[in-house]
Write an enzyme that holds these catalytic residues in place. Structure first.
Site, PDB file in Angstrom:
ATOM      1  N   CYS A  81      -7.371   3.953   5.999  1.00 21.29           N
ATOM      2  CA  CYS A  81      -7.210   5.335   5.543  1.00 21.29           C
ATOM      3  C   CYS A  81      -5.871   5.340   4.825  1.00 21.29           C
ATOM      4  O   CYS A  81      -5.690   4.557   3.899  1.00 21.29           O
ATOM      5  CB  CYS A  81      -7.266   6.299   6.715  1.00 21.29           C
ATOM      6  N   ASP A  96      -5.050   6.482  12.240  1.00 23.56           N
ATOM      7  CA  ASP A  96      -5.794   7.634  12.739  1.00 23.56           C
ATOM      8  C   ASP A  96      -7.294   7.489  12.471  1.00 23.56           C
ATOM      9  O   ASP A  96      -8.041   7.075  13.337  1.00 23.56           O
ATOM     10  CB  ASP A  96      -5.272   8.930  12.096  1.00 23.56           C
ATOM     11  N   ARG A  97      -7.681   7.832  11.258  1.00 24.58           N
ATOM     12  CA  ARG A  97      -9.106   7.759  10.926  1.00 24.58           C
ATOM     13  C   ARG A  97      -9.632   6.346  11.108  1.00 24.58           C
ATOM     14  O   ARG A  97     -10.756   6.137  11.557  1.00 24.58           O
ATOM     15  CB  ARG A  97      -9.317   8.208   9.479  1.00 24.58           C
TER      16      ARG A  97
END
Lengths: 645, 649
Positions: free
Chosen positions: B338, B343-344
């Site tokens: 990402c 995170d993603r």
């Protein structure tokens, strides 16, 4: 009713053709092979959250063994005719436009009971088996000039099916769909409904399930406050009521007649259910004929007082008017209305804000648009909301909950009515009875509940469903009963162990509400059914269901007969019944046979329990034999252990 | 502790979130670690404990005639609404709690003062419970294609990456270092999951610093090496989990995404998961819907829809499905990134792993997965969960979304997971609670600096020790449908609102009966029955001996027999239906703990609540399975069964 025995089911798998159809075309060899491994019908419907597209062709379900055998032999993967079912027409080269998998070419057979479509187009066989009773409307689509004629079948179970075939060269010959129309709407064409011809014999006679007197006896009626009256024996007091009625003891039959004059269609307040301890009662009736001038009836007032007095625990009576107060007031213009609290002392009137049959019909129509055939991903929740379907479900459940609570916690008797007392009233009384009395949560008890609160008290099934009637725009049609079953399903979701029946049972009832295979849901009242000799001339749905109870039994059932269910009617607890409304969509395939797993766990427990019992008995026997001369042996007789399977 | 201005307030009211008319009166205590509310009703000793580290916000509302309201929102979605009679006291509590709930340094965190009764040796063993190397070797690594690279020892190449990383066999240190210089924060492509059956791999990284035209030979070689480590495939996917617009915007900052022309044989794909700020706002909106006291159907459904929360969950799941299918069905390796790749990227890699590999659907496997994709690869737990005071823009419910994705999958595949909902909720709770050291800090390097392993306890061994609570009774590891790739549906009606988490503390909203609890009771009972069986067998053999004995010396044996039989008697009594789980072996039949107590929710006391008879707050679903004594005196169908159970209830 779409079924497809796909490639592998052609070979040997017995149950795969019992599987939900098109989805087998799509993917998942893993899940499919697994499912087909379970040959028994109950496992065909399975899974908890999603389920039961199983297979909805009655002939397979009615004769599971035969069909299983037949399907194993791929050559016989043909239409299995029911007793007295006859082929009326056949047509080759018909195209079925499946909304999920695209156009399929095949053969259509129309009998006096069903439409059967079979296609060998793809590498798998695709079958669609549709009882004609499900068809609500047949319309010819497109103009006469085009080479293809196309027909749309609008179904009562939220489907729309489209077929097309070539223009007939022989103009005299009728299209198969013209033939279909004749048999789909037998009532409009002067033909008998198929239920009168279907001659299957079942081990049990479902017409014997309900006997009014023994049901009242089960409730303890007659007693010192309530009596059974024969005043309606010949349906003279009220032609939409049953012949057996329970009324307060101190109101003579003559007075009942005067009360009847003050109640719409003569539907006087009568007992539906009595609390075994507090003697608080659920009574039902139609609206009082108050009219614009606020007419009163001394007899009616006395009668309601008598209902209140029959319950010594409370000096109050609650009258639940199912309608929104505006509608109730509007009814005064037509001579109806509601009880004024001035005239009925000690009575409190509550409006439950449930809308009428037209609103409900419209709501289901919108729901159908949202769920069939395809679901728009982006606005699913707001589209669902715009149908108001769950909102209606919520209001009905909330109303029933208030009634149950008044009776159980308040020990107060209640009177329930709407306008005529055969739609919303039936929903409310039967749901509150389901909450109050565990008996109705058994399979037989539920059958009794339907026979009593819906069939005998004159819910107008013929008009609401329109069996065999082509007049699809009839304003009397309404999904009142479907709503009730939906509410029951919501209850089973919240109390998974409190009901003896499973989801498949509910879906089966709804399927046969339309199928016209059984006589159960024909006609509008007990009187009509008697006149038509329905019990003599048709088979009861309960004959079929009670002959294979295992399919319909919830493995988790625990007999909580003495518990009262108070469901949460919060929105977060209500869900769309995906397993019914979206079952045709192959994306909604049963993911896992969770029922199967329940059964395994329970069976293991039961097995162990049995062995423990045996050993225990042996221990007891041995000790008894060795201690025979000792009186008052501490060995308590072994309590039979309750097992739940 | 110096931050506590007022350790105790009496006569405090705790309002029910659903029905404000239901309130409890008691005493509020502030301790160094908890806020404690003790109900002062006679006879009830009802305590509510709230960890300071779980407190998300404390708000003092305008004073009313009845007192000064204090509203505490917790990170585990508990909401406490207190009314403190004196404004000054409320003020003091407010200030104290605000300070206590926002530690300024790591050392203030609860995990460093949490000292359960465990000796040091055991505590050390807790941290050995999970071993990531074992998971890699379970995957078949190192192998001829993938090797353990020492390049990031001492966190020299990327300070947010773990020390131990797997890279393609052909990736030399210069290539890795060169590639890392071309990637945000040096997070070069490294292995996350390897499928030994078809050699396809999931790798992860951060975005390349490509700007509008920059290239990096080593980075191109690195991707080439990943592609070549999968001999069966002639291309690989590069999945950028961001929406395309966001990725393009990043180019202006000298970052961006891979240009297909510069890398040989890659297929580039955006999957469009929104960033942490969008997710934070979305959850906030959804929580507002949850907190509505009696929403109408449209408030609820439209609010839920417009929060977009379920849409975001679907996006994460869709991305996971894409990757899982690429690996399992196409046998193609995937590189996921990402922006920063923590995170993603963590979400998507984990979801793909759960879909792909049944191991990650077991209790231990799921712990390993979080340890691998989240803890070791540097998901910034302390920032995202606001363990210490920091930038509020760094806070985001990224881990919540992973747990929810898994929960949604569990709803679809009830037999495929060894663990249950409670397991996910417990993990969620402790990600935020700071009671265990696992999630403290933002990456491995920080945790080493904080000496987490030396000073704190590990959640994983705690969960493992209590695993019976977290086991799904429906789990069927050997079932064909639970094997291999899970084919999840992402149609809109497959996504449900997770009331178990977001309305976790609103007991009135919970299912009346839980099938799962029921099945667990049955399993326990099955176990007890097994024990009982063996005890019976034993008894019989004893009796046989006794028989022989009694034949010889008759009368004497009988007097003893009652004691010999005592356990057997209890069994007989205990076998009445109402307490079939409660006391089989230890049998105290008067205290049934069977399905009745399990199935009857905890809020039984609410039944007697008179307010319901007014029928005015059905929204909360006040009433539960209530009970009534047997139908009539002469109903003797179940002589033993009901009475005890009901009076107990």
């Amino acid at each position: 009713m779409e079924k497809s025995g796909s490639v592998d089911s052609l070979g040997s798998k017995r149950s795969s053709s019992r599987q939900p159809s098109v989805d087998s075309l799509s993917s998942t060899s893993t899940s499919r092979s697994d499912r087909s491994a379970q040959a028994k019908p109950p496992s065909a419907m399975s899974s908890d959250s999603v389920s039961t597209s199983a297979e909805f062709s009655p002939e397979l379900r009615v004769k599971p063994k035969i069909s299983a055998k037949a399907i194993r032999d791929s050559d016989k993967e043909e239409l299995q005719l029911l007793p007295n079912e006859t082929v009326q027409d056949m047509a080759q080269d018909v195209t079925y436009f499946c909304p999920f998998t695209g156009a399929l070419r095949g053969t259509v057979t129309v009998t006096n009971y069903r439409l059967f479509f079979k296609s060998m187009d793809r590498d798998s066989t695709f079958m669609l088996d549709l009882p004609l009773g499900v068809v609500s409307r047949v319309e010819r689509i497109g103009n006469a000039s085009s080479r293809d004629v196309s027909y749309g079948l609008v179904c009562k179970d939220v489907r729309n099916l489209r077929f097309a075939h070539k223009q007939m060269e022989d103009t005299l010959r009728k299209s198969i769909f013209e033939v279909l129309m004749k048999f789909a709407f037998p009532v409009s064409n002067g033909l008998p409904i198929f239920a009168f011809e279907y001659g299957q014999v079942f081990p049990e006679n479902g017409w014997k399930v309900y006997d009014a007197l023994s049901e009242y006896k089960r409730q303890g009626i007659p007693n010192e406050s309530w009596r059974i009256t024969k005043v309606n024996d010949h349906y003279e007091l009220c032609d939409t009521y049953p012949s057996t009625l329970a009324v307060p003891v101190n109101i003579p039959d003559e007075e009942l007649k005067r009360v009847a004059a003050f109640r719409a269609k003569g539907r006087i307040p009568v007992l539906s259910w009595i609390h075994p301890e507090s003697q608080a009662t659920v009574t039902r009736c139609s609206q009082p004929m108050v009219g614009v001038n606020g007419k009163r009836s001394k007899e009616d007032e006395k009668y309601l007082q008598a209902i209140m007095d029959a319950n010594a625990q409370s000096h109050k009576l609650f009258i639940f008017d199912a309608r929104p107060s505006v509608n109730a007031a509007a009814n005064k213009m037509k001579g109806g209305g509601y009880e004024s609290e001035d005239a009925y002392q000690n009575a409190e009137l509550v409006f439950l804000d449930i809308h009428n049959i037209h609103v409900m019909r419209e709501s289901l129509r919108k729901l159908k648009e949202v769920v069939y055939p395809n679901i728009e991903d982006s606005h699913w929740l707001s589209n669902l909301e715009s149908t108001h379907w769950l909102e209606h479900i919520k209001l009905i459940l909330a109303g029933a909950l208030r009634i149950a609570d008044k009776v159980e916690s308040g020990k107060t008797s209640v009177v329930v009515h709407c306008s005529d007392g055969w739609d919303r009233t039936a929903q409310l009384t039967s749901l509150s009875m389901l909450m109050l009395d565990g008996y109705y949560r058994t399979i037989r008890g539920f059958e009794v509940l339907l026979e009593k609160e819906w069939l005998s008290f004159g819910h107008r099934f013929q008009l609401r469903i329109g069996h065999g009637d082509k007049n699809h725009t009839d304003a009397d049609r309404s999904p009142v009963f479907i709503q009730f079953i939906d509410c029951v399903w919501q209850l089973t979701r919240q109390f998974p162990a409190a009901f003896e029946f499973n989801e498949y049972f509910l879906v089966t009832i709804l399927d046969h509400l339309y199928s016209c295979l059984f006589g159960t849901f024909l006609c509008n009242s007990e009187q009509q059914r008697l006149k038509e000799e329905i019990p003599k001339r048709t088979v009861s749905l309960w004959s079929y269901i009670n002959s294979q109870l295992e399919d319909f039994t919830n493995p988790l059932y625990v007999n909580y007969s003495n518990h009262v269910l108070f469901p949460a009617v919060s929105l977060r607890h209500l869900e769309l019944w995906v397993g019914y409304y979206i079952r045709w969509n192959p994306r909604m395939r049963p993911q896992e046979p969770i029922h199967q797993r329940y059964k395994e766990l329970l069976a293991k427990r039961a097995e162990l329990q049995k062995r423990v019992d045996e050993l225990q008995r042996e221990v007891a026997n041995r000790s008894a034999s060795s201690a025979s001369e000792r009186p008052g042996s501490p060995t308590r007789s072994i309590t039979p252990v309750q097992t739940f399977v | 502790m110096e931050h506590i201005r007022l350790p105790k307030v009496e006569n405090v009211k705790l309002l029910d979130r659903i029905s404000h008319r239901r309130r409890r009166v008691g005493t509020l205590y502030l301790t160094a670690t908890h806020t404690i509310f003790v109900e002062s009703e006679a006879g009830v000793r009802n305590e509510t404990w709230v960890l300071h580290s779980l407190v998300c916000s404390v708000d003092k509302l305008a004073a009313t005639p009845s007192g000064c309201p204090l509203l505490i929102h917790c990170k585990n979605f508990q909401v406490l609404h207190f009314i403190i009679s004196k404004e000054q006291e409320c003020h003091d509590i407010h200030l104290s709690l605000q300070r206590l709930s926002q530690p300024e340094s790591y050392d203030e965190l609860y995990c460093f003062s949490y000292k359960p009764n465990v000796d040091e040796k055991e505590r050390r063993q807790e941290w050995d419970f999970l071993d990531l190397k074992a998971d890699y070797s379970r995957m078949g690594l190192p192998s001829s294609l993938w090797k353990l690279s020492p390049v990031n020892q001492h966190y020299k190449v990327s300070d947010t990456y773990p020390a131990d990383l797997f890279v393609p066999e052909s990736a030399t240190p210069p290539v890795i270092v060169g590639s890392s210089k071309f990637r945000s924060r040096g997070r070069f492509p490294a292995l996350s999951y390897y499928c030994k059956d078809n050699h396809a791999a999931i790798c992860r990284s951060s975005q390349p610093l490509s700007g509008f035209s920059a290239r990096c030979l080593e980075d191109e070689q690195m991707l080439e090496a990943i592609l070549r480590s999968n001999p069966c495939s002639d291309f690989m996917y590069v999945v950028d989990t961001r929406p395309k617009l966001n990725a393009i915007a990043n180019r202006a900052a000298g970052k961006g995404y891979e240009n297909e022309d510069n890398y040989s044989n890659i297929k580039f794909q955006f999957v469009g998961i929104e960033n942490i700020h969008v997710m934070r706002n979305s959850q906030q909106k959804m929580l507002e819907v949850c907190e509505l006291r009696s929403p109408s159907m449209s408030d609820f459904l439209e609010g839920l829809e417009s929060s977009g929360w379920l849409k975001h969950i679907k996006a994460v799941l869709d991305a996971g499905i894409f990757i899982a299918k690429a690996v399992a069905e196409e046998g193609v390796s995937v590189l996921v990134h990402c922006s920063d790749g923590w995170d993603r990227t963590s979400q998507v890699c984990s979801v793909a792993c759960v879909l792909l590999d049944p191991y990650y659907r077991t209790l231990r496997g799921f712990m390993v997965l979080i340890e691998k994709d989240w803890v070791s690869f540097g998901h910034k737990f302390s920032h995202r969960c606001k363990h210490v005071v920091g930038d509020p823009k760094e806070v985001s419910p990224i881990i919540d979304q992973l747990l929810e994705c898994v929960w949604q999958l569990m709803e679809q595949f009830p037999c495929a997971f060894e663990f249950n909902e409670r397991f996910l909720i417990t993990i969620h709770n402790h990600v935020y609670s700071c009671q265990f050291g696992n999630f403290i800090g933002n990456n491995q390097r920080e945790r080493i600096e904080l000496r987490v392993h030396e000073r704190t306890h590990s959640l994983w061994s705690y969960l493992w020790a209590n695993r019976t609570d977290y086991t799904n009774p429906l789990y069927r590891p050997n079932h064909s449908q639970t094997q291999g790739l899970l084919r999840a549906s992402t149609s809109p009606y497959s996504f449900k609102f997770w009331k178990g988490l977001y309305n976790r503390f609103d007991h009135g909203m919970h299912p009346r009966q839980s099938v799962e609890d029921y099945l667990r009771a049955i399993q326990e009972e099955t176990q007890q029955l097994e024990e009982q069986l063996s005890s019976h067998t034993q008894k019989i053999s004893e009796l046989e001996q006794e028989q022989e004995c009694s034949d010889s010396c008759k009368a004497a044996a009988f007097d003893k027999s009652p004691t010999v039989w005592a356990p057997g008697n209890n069994l007989g009594l205990a076998n009445t239906p109402q307490d079939y789980t409660g006391g089989f072996i230890t049998g105290s039949p008067c205290q049934p703990k069977g399905p009745d107590s399990i199935l009857l929710p905890k809020s039984m006391n609410q039944i007697s609540d008179a307010s319901f008879s007014n029928g005015s707050d059905q929204e909360s679903g006040i009433a539960d399975l209530s009970c009534r004594s047997p139908l009539s005196e002469d109903s003797t169908r179940d002589p033993d069964s009901d009475e005890a159970a009901y009076s107990a209830a």
